[in-house]
Motif scaffolding. Structure first.
Motif, PDB file in Angstrom:
ATOM      1  N   UNK A  88       0.813  -1.215   0.000  1.00 32.00           N
ATOM      2  CA  UNK A  88       0.000   0.000   0.000  1.00 32.00           C
ATOM      3  C   UNK A  88       0.845   1.263   0.000  1.00 32.00           C
ATOM      4  N   UNK A  89       2.177   1.121   0.087  1.00 34.03           N
ATOM      5  CA  UNK A  89       3.077   2.270   0.093  1.00 34.03           C
ATOM      6  C   UNK A  89       3.939   2.268  -1.167  1.00 34.03           C
ATOM      7  N   UNK A  90       4.328   3.436  -1.590  1.00 34.97           N
ATOM      8  CA  UNK A  90       5.213   3.557  -2.752  1.00 34.97           C
ATOM      9  C   UNK A  90       6.599   3.010  -2.411  1.00 34.97           C
ATOM     10  N   UNK A  91       7.170   2.252  -3.342  1.00 37.24           N
ATOM     11  CA  UNK A  91       8.545   1.796  -3.208  1.00 37.24           C
ATOM     12  C   UNK A  91       9.440   2.847  -3.848  1.00 37.24           C
ATOM     13  N   UNK A  92      10.256   3.474  -3.041  1.00 38.52           N
ATOM     14  CA  UNK A  92      11.100   4.559  -3.535  1.00 38.52           C
ATOM     15  C   UNK A  92      12.475   4.069  -3.979  1.00 38.52           C
ATOM     16  N   UNK A  93      12.970   3.030  -3.322  1.00 35.63           N
ATOM     17  CA  UNK A  93      14.315   2.533  -3.628  1.00 35.63           C
ATOM     18  C   UNK A  93      14.353   1.011  -3.545  1.00 35.63           C
ATOM     19  N   UNK A  94      15.280   0.433  -4.288  1.00 28.68           N
ATOM     20  CA  UNK A  94      15.527  -1.008  -4.218  1.00 28.68           C
ATOM     21  C   UNK A  94      17.033  -1.235  -4.187  1.00 28.68           C
ATOM     22  N   UNK A  95      17.451  -2.042  -3.264  1.00 27.72           N
ATOM     23  CA  UNK A  95      18.849  -2.470  -3.224  1.00 27.72           C
ATOM     24  C   UNK A  95      18.923  -3.916  -3.708  1.00 27.72           C
ATOM     25  N   UNK A 136      30.377  -7.905 -14.210  1.00 28.44           N
ATOM     26  CA  UNK A 136      30.416  -9.357 -14.062  1.00 28.44           C
ATOM     27  C   UNK A 136      29.729  -9.746 -12.757  1.00 28.44           C
ATOM     28  N   UNK A 137      29.342 -10.996 -12.665  1.00 23.53           N
ATOM     29  CA  UNK A 137      28.739 -11.463 -11.419  1.00 23.53           C
ATOM     30  C   UNK A 137      29.715 -11.325 -10.256  1.00 23.53           C
ATOM     31  N   UNK A 138      30.987 -11.538 -10.521  1.00 20.67           N
ATOM     32  CA  UNK A 138      31.993 -11.413  -9.473  1.00 20.67           C
ATOM     33  C   UNK A 138      32.019  -9.989  -8.927  1.00 20.67           C
ATOM     34  N   UNK A 139      32.027  -9.001  -9.831  1.00 22.47           N
ATOM     35  CA  UNK A 139      32.047  -7.606  -9.393  1.00 22.47           C
ATOM     36  C   UNK A 139      30.743  -7.235  -8.693  1.00 22.47           C
ATOM     37  N   UNK A 140      29.632  -7.750  -9.217  1.00 25.16           N
ATOM     38  CA  UNK A 140      28.335  -7.430  -8.642  1.00 25.16           C
ATOM     39  C   UNK A 140      28.216  -7.962  -7.218  1.00 25.16           C
ATOM     40  N   UNK A 141      28.748  -9.157  -6.982  1.00 24.21           N
ATOM     41  CA  UNK A 141      28.686  -9.737  -5.642  1.00 24.21           C
ATOM     42  C   UNK A 141      29.504  -8.927  -4.638  1.00 24.21           C
ATOM     43  N   UNK A 142      30.577  -8.326  -5.099  1.00 24.60           N
ATOM     44  CA  UNK A 142      31.461  -7.586  -4.193  1.00 24.60           C
ATOM     45  C   UNK A 142      31.196  -6.077  -4.189  1.00 24.60           C
ATOM     46  N   UNK A 143      30.134  -5.666  -4.860  1.00 24.13           N
ATOM     47  CA  UNK A 143      29.828  -4.253  -4.971  1.00 24.13           C
ATOM     48  C   UNK A 143      28.918  -3.811  -3.828  1.00 24.13           C
ATOM     49  N   UNK A 144      29.148  -2.583  -3.335  1.00 26.46           N
ATOM     50  CA  UNK A 144      28.292  -2.011  -2.303  1.00 26.46           C
ATOM     51  C   UNK A 144      26.880  -1.824  -2.866  1.00 26.46           C
ATOM     52  N   UNK A 145      25.846  -2.248  -2.117  1.00 25.36           N
ATOM     53  CA  UNK A 145      24.472  -2.091  -2.617  1.00 25.36           C
ATOM     54  C   UNK A 145      24.123  -0.652  -2.992  1.00 25.36           C
ATOM     55  N   UNK A 150      22.798   3.305  -7.262  1.00 24.02           N
ATOM     56  CA  UNK A 150      23.107   4.510  -8.043  1.00 24.02           C
ATOM     57  C   UNK A 150      23.231   4.196  -9.529  1.00 24.02           C
ATOM     58  N   UNK A 151      23.895   3.088  -9.842  1.00 22.77           N
ATOM     59  CA  UNK A 151      24.177   2.779 -11.252  1.00 22.77           C
ATOM     60  C   UNK A 151      23.049   2.026 -11.946  1.00 22.77           C
ATOM     61  N   UNK A 152      22.271   1.285 -11.170  1.00 17.86           N
ATOM     62  CA  UNK A 152      21.228   0.448 -11.776  1.00 17.86           C
ATOM     63  C   UNK A 152      19.842   1.049 -11.622  1.00 17.86           C
ATOM     64  N   UNK A 153      19.437   1.331 -10.367  1.00 21.54           N
ATOM     65  CA  UNK A 153      18.054   1.733 -10.136  1.00 21.54           C
ATOM     66  C   UNK A 153      17.794   3.207 -10.412  1.00 21.54           C
ATOM     67  N   UNK A 154      18.735   4.067 -10.079  1.00 24.76           N
ATOM     68  CA  UNK A 154      18.486   5.499 -10.232  1.00 24.76           C
ATOM     69  C   UNK A 154      18.124   5.908 -11.660  1.00 24.76           C
ATOM     70  N   UNK A 155      18.761   5.323 -12.701  1.00 24.52           N
ATOM     71  CA  UNK A 155      18.327   5.687 -14.056  1.00 24.52           C
ATOM     72  C   UNK A 155      16.846   5.383 -14.303  1.00 24.52           C
ATOM     73  N   UNK A 156      16.338   4.283 -13.729  1.00 23.95           N
ATOM     74  CA  UNK A 156      14.922   3.979 -13.888  1.00 23.95           C
ATOM     75  C   UNK A 156      14.074   4.943 -13.073  1.00 23.95           C
ATOM     76  N   UNK A 157      14.484   5.198 -11.830  1.00 19.54           N
ATOM     77  CA  UNK A 157      13.678   6.071 -10.977  1.00 19.54           C
ATOM     78  C   UNK A 157      13.609   7.476 -11.560  1.00 19.54           C
ATOM     79  N   UNK A 158      14.639   7.888 -12.296  1.00 19.62           N
ATOM     80  CA  UNK A 158      14.590   9.201 -12.941  1.00 19.62           C
ATOM     81  C   UNK A 158      13.464   9.246 -13.967  1.00 19.62           C
TER      82      UNK A 158
END
Length: 208
Positions: A88-95, A136-145, A150-158
């Motif tokens: 029932x609430x807006x989802x503003x961010x996703x990690x 890569x999956x390796x980089x994605x696993x070790x990347x800060x959420x 910032x790199x994945x979700x923010x372009x969509x939220x814009x």
């Protein structure tokens, strides 16, 4: 002389009697004044109030984004999945949190198999989209959420501004078994189990 004394006593008693009656009258007056406050009109109204918390309910359809066998270097695999807001609430961010395990069939890997799987995220805007985020999956696993956000979700939220209740967003993702131009026989027969955890969060509080 005696008569004068008697008259004096009578006068004193009279004065005391009058003082006593005055004090009693004053007390009665105060009581009447105090009691008089209840003589005015009055009215009472009671309100019944509630506070109900909303819900965040993110779902992914399908739950398994990809299941595939017999891949080889150079193969690409494109899949679509949908993020739905059933709360029932807006989802503003996703990690996005990435975890994976590798099954090294021959126990001969010189590198993490996840370094050879590239992930290209593509938002499907009218079926035309270029990768907005690739790693890569390796980089994605070790990347800060937060970096992933910032790199994945923010372009969509814009473009979309988050996900409103009852709404959904389509995401296309392409996996690629990287052909690095070198001998990669060590990865024959290997497998990788991928877990993606999507954590939805609300926006800032509002003046409602």
């Amino acid at each position: 002389m005696k008569n004068d004394l008697l008259k004096g006593e009578e006068i004193k008693l009279g004065i005391k009697k009058k003082l006593g009656m005055g004090v009693a009258s004053a007390a009665l007056g105060i009581a009447l004044i105090g009691g008089g406050t209840f003589a005015y009109f009055s009215d009472t109204v009671t309100t019944q109030n509630t506070f109900a918390a909303g819900t965040l309910d993110l779902s992914v359809n399908p739950e398994a984004v990809i299941n595939i066998d017999n891949i080889k270097p150079g193969d690409t695999m494109t899949r679509e999945f949908i993020l739905e807001n059933n709360g029932s609430l807006k989802i503003a961010n996703i990690n996005l949190v990435t975890n994976y395990t590798v099954n090294d069939a021959a126990n001969d890997n010189v590198e993490d198999f996840g370094k050879h799987i590239r992930v290209n995220f593509l938002w499907n805007w009218d079926k035309e989209s270029e990768p907005i985020f690739e790693t890569t999956l390796y980089e994605l696993q070790n990347m800060d959420p937060d970096v992933v956000k910032r790199d994945l979700w923010d372009p969509l939220w814009a473009q979309k501004g988050g996900i409103e209740p009852g709404q959904s967003n389509e995401l296309w993702v392409q996996f690629e078994f990287i052909d690095n131009g070198e001998e990669q026989n060590a990865y024959q027969g290997d497998s990788l189990s991928l877990e993606w955890i999507f954590n939805a969060t609300q926006g800032e509080g509002e003046n409602l």
